[in-house]
Motif scaffolding. Structure first.
Motif, PDB file in Angstrom:
ATOM      1  N   LYS A   7       4.339  -9.783  -6.603  1.00 32.97           N
ATOM      2  CA  LYS A   7       3.137  -9.086  -7.049  1.00 32.97           C
ATOM      3  C   LYS A   7       2.221  -8.713  -5.897  1.00 32.97           C
ATOM      4  O   LYS A   7       1.575  -7.655  -5.914  1.00 32.97           O
ATOM      5  N   ASN A   8       2.149  -9.560  -4.874  1.00 34.93           N
ATOM      6  CA  ASN A   8       1.109  -9.420  -3.855  1.00 34.93           C
ATOM      7  C   ASN A   8       1.575  -8.865  -2.512  1.00 34.93           C
ATOM      8  O   ASN A   8       0.752  -8.686  -1.605  1.00 34.93           O
ATOM      9  N   THR A   9       2.868  -8.587  -2.360  1.00 34.46           N
ATOM     10  CA  THR A   9       3.382  -8.161  -1.066  1.00 34.46           C
ATOM     11  C   THR A   9       4.332  -6.982  -1.214  1.00 34.46           C
ATOM     12  O   THR A   9       4.691  -6.577  -2.321  1.00 34.46           O
ATOM     13  N   LEU A  10       4.753  -6.449  -0.069  1.00 37.37           N
ATOM     14  CA  LEU A  10       5.849  -5.492  -0.032  1.00 37.37           C
ATOM     15  C   LEU A  10       7.130  -6.295   0.162  1.00 37.37           C
ATOM     16  O   LEU A  10       7.296  -6.978   1.176  1.00 37.37           O
ATOM     17  N   ILE A  47       0.621 -16.575   0.857  1.00 34.43           N
ATOM     18  CA  ILE A  47       0.507 -15.374   0.027  1.00 34.43           C
ATOM     19  C   ILE A  47      -0.863 -14.739   0.194  1.00 34.43           C
ATOM     20  O   ILE A  47      -0.994 -13.516   0.318  1.00 34.43           O
ATOM     21  N   MET A  48      -1.906 -15.554   0.224  1.00 35.24           N
ATOM     22  CA  MET A  48      -3.261 -15.047   0.414  1.00 35.24           C
ATOM     23  C   MET A  48      -3.396 -14.354   1.773  1.00 35.24           C
ATOM     24  O   MET A  48      -4.004 -13.283   1.893  1.00 35.24           O
ATOM     25  N   GLU A  49      -2.809 -14.971   2.813  1.00 33.73           N
ATOM     26  CA  GLU A  49      -2.924 -14.415   4.156  1.00 33.73           C
ATOM     27  C   GLU A  49      -2.128 -13.120   4.285  1.00 33.73           C
ATOM     28  O   GLU A  49      -2.564 -12.172   4.944  1.00 33.73           O
ATOM     29  N   ILE A  50      -0.953 -13.081   3.673  1.00 33.60           N
ATOM     30  CA  ILE A  50      -0.142 -11.864   3.714  1.00 33.60           C
ATOM     31  C   ILE A  50      -0.860 -10.728   2.985  1.00 33.60           C
ATOM     32  O   ILE A  50      -0.860  -9.578   3.428  1.00 33.60           O
ATOM     33  N   LYS A  51      -1.453 -11.039   1.855  1.00 36.79           N
ATOM     34  CA  LYS A  51      -2.144 -10.015   1.069  1.00 36.79           C
ATOM     35  C   LYS A  51      -3.267  -9.376   1.874  1.00 36.79           C
ATOM     36  O   LYS A  51      -3.457  -8.151   1.842  1.00 36.79           O
ATOM     37  N   SER A  52      -4.002 -10.187   2.630  1.00 35.07           N
ATOM     38  CA  SER A  52      -5.090  -9.646   3.446  1.00 35.07           C
ATOM     39  C   SER A  52      -4.564  -9.014   4.719  1.00 35.07           C
ATOM     40  O   SER A  52      -5.134  -8.034   5.222  1.00 35.07           O
ATOM     41  N   GLY A  53      -3.474  -9.560   5.260  1.00 33.71           N
ATOM     42  CA  GLY A  53      -2.889  -9.032   6.490  1.00 33.71           C
ATOM     43  C   GLY A  53      -3.676  -9.348   7.737  1.00 33.71           C
ATOM     44  O   GLY A  53      -3.369  -8.828   8.820  1.00 33.71           O
TER      45      GLY A  53
END
Length: 293
Positions: free
Chosen positions: A92-95, A70-76
């Motif tokens: 909450k944190n992604t599309l 989740i952290m990595e996806i949020k930063s991309g």
């Protein structure tokens, strides 16, 4: 007024102008069904190639924890796509692409058990009956949060490997696994854990849609994949791929002849497309005879 020579040059160059390549960076994943996930993703990208142009899928890094993903996806930065059972943190944190790519098969959980303990489950008919037994779950699973919310007796481990070791040694009574997962997992462990079997009479029903999540920095990519999945639903290819991979598991699960224990998911978002019957395998014409509920 535009220079006619410039206009002619632009018109000549147009056939050679291509759209920027869409690059999907996705983690390898931790389950044995990575092939299915990749086929779905690749197909969704391929059917939208005419509109969106070329694409590339890059496998970035080894399996990771859900929290880290989740952290990595949020930063991309490392990965921009991931597939998992939805949770409030993911939403909450992604599309979120709210199309269950596994068509709801993960809603049905069977139980891995020790063959010497099958008698423990013979009289399990209700949620309260099952809660008397010790379940084994993995830290970070969406299922773990759901069962904890219902006050189940649980042992939490960091790895699935550790859970199966616990089950083989009678330190937990069962491990709940998806109907699409459980048979292959036990087959892979038949030599190391020869006493483990699928409990034959029960199934848990826990609504748990499995989605593709995209980095919030990649709105165009999310739109492309969603459009691709919708095209696959419309032409039947998503359903065909699903049955190519899971028909044998569905048949073996024999859900029509199991006692189904429904466990509510308090974390299920209100946006879950439960009303779109075509998204869930239990509504397929060939599945009607299963009488799942």
């Amino acid at each position: 007024m535009f220079n006619p020579k410039i206009l002619m040059m632009i018109s000549c160059l147009l056939p050679f102008i291509t759209l920027a390549k869409d690059v999907v960076r996705i983690n390898k994943g931790q389950d044995s069904h990575t092939q299915y996930k990749m086929i779905i993703l690749q197909t969704a990208l391929a059917v939208t190639e005419k509109k969106y142009g070329d694409y590339e899928v890059i496998i970035n890094g080894p399996p990771t924890t859900i929290k880290r993903a989740i952290m990595e996806i949020k930063s991309g930065n490392t990965i921009n796509a991931f597939m998992a059972v939805t949770t409030p943190a993911w939403e909450k944190n992604t599309l979120v692409i709210r199309i269950p790519v596994r068509r709801g098969i993960l809603n049905y959980r069977l139980l891995s058990v020790h063959k010497n303990n099958l008698d423990k489950f013979a009289n399990v008919h209700t949620l309260d009956d099952l809660k008397k037994l010790q379940g084994g779950v993995r830290i970070g699973w969406a299922t773990t949060a759901v069962l904890k919310s219902h006050a189940f007796k649980l042992f939490e481990a960091n790895t699935l490997r550790g859970l199966y070791h616990m089950l083989e040694n009678n330190r937990v009574d069962y491990i709940p696994r998806g109907a699409n997962e459980i048979y292959n997992e036990l087959l892979l462990r038949k030599n190391s854990h020869p006493n483990l079997v699928v409990e034959p009479s029960l199934a848990l029903y826990i609504p748990a849609p499995y989605y593709i999540f995209i980095s919030p920095k990649e709105a165009k990519l999310a739109q492309r994949i969603e459009e691709g999945l919708e095209l696959m639903i419309a032409d039947g290819s998503l359903e065909r791929i699903f049955y190519q991979h899971y028909a044998d598991n569905i048949k073996r699960a024999n859900l029509a002849n199991r006692r189904i224990i429904t466990i509510g998911n308090p974390f299920l978002p209100v946006e879950t497309p439960l009303a779109r019957k075509e998204l869930w395998f239990e509504n397929d014409p060939q599945m009607q005879s299963l009488e799942l509920h």
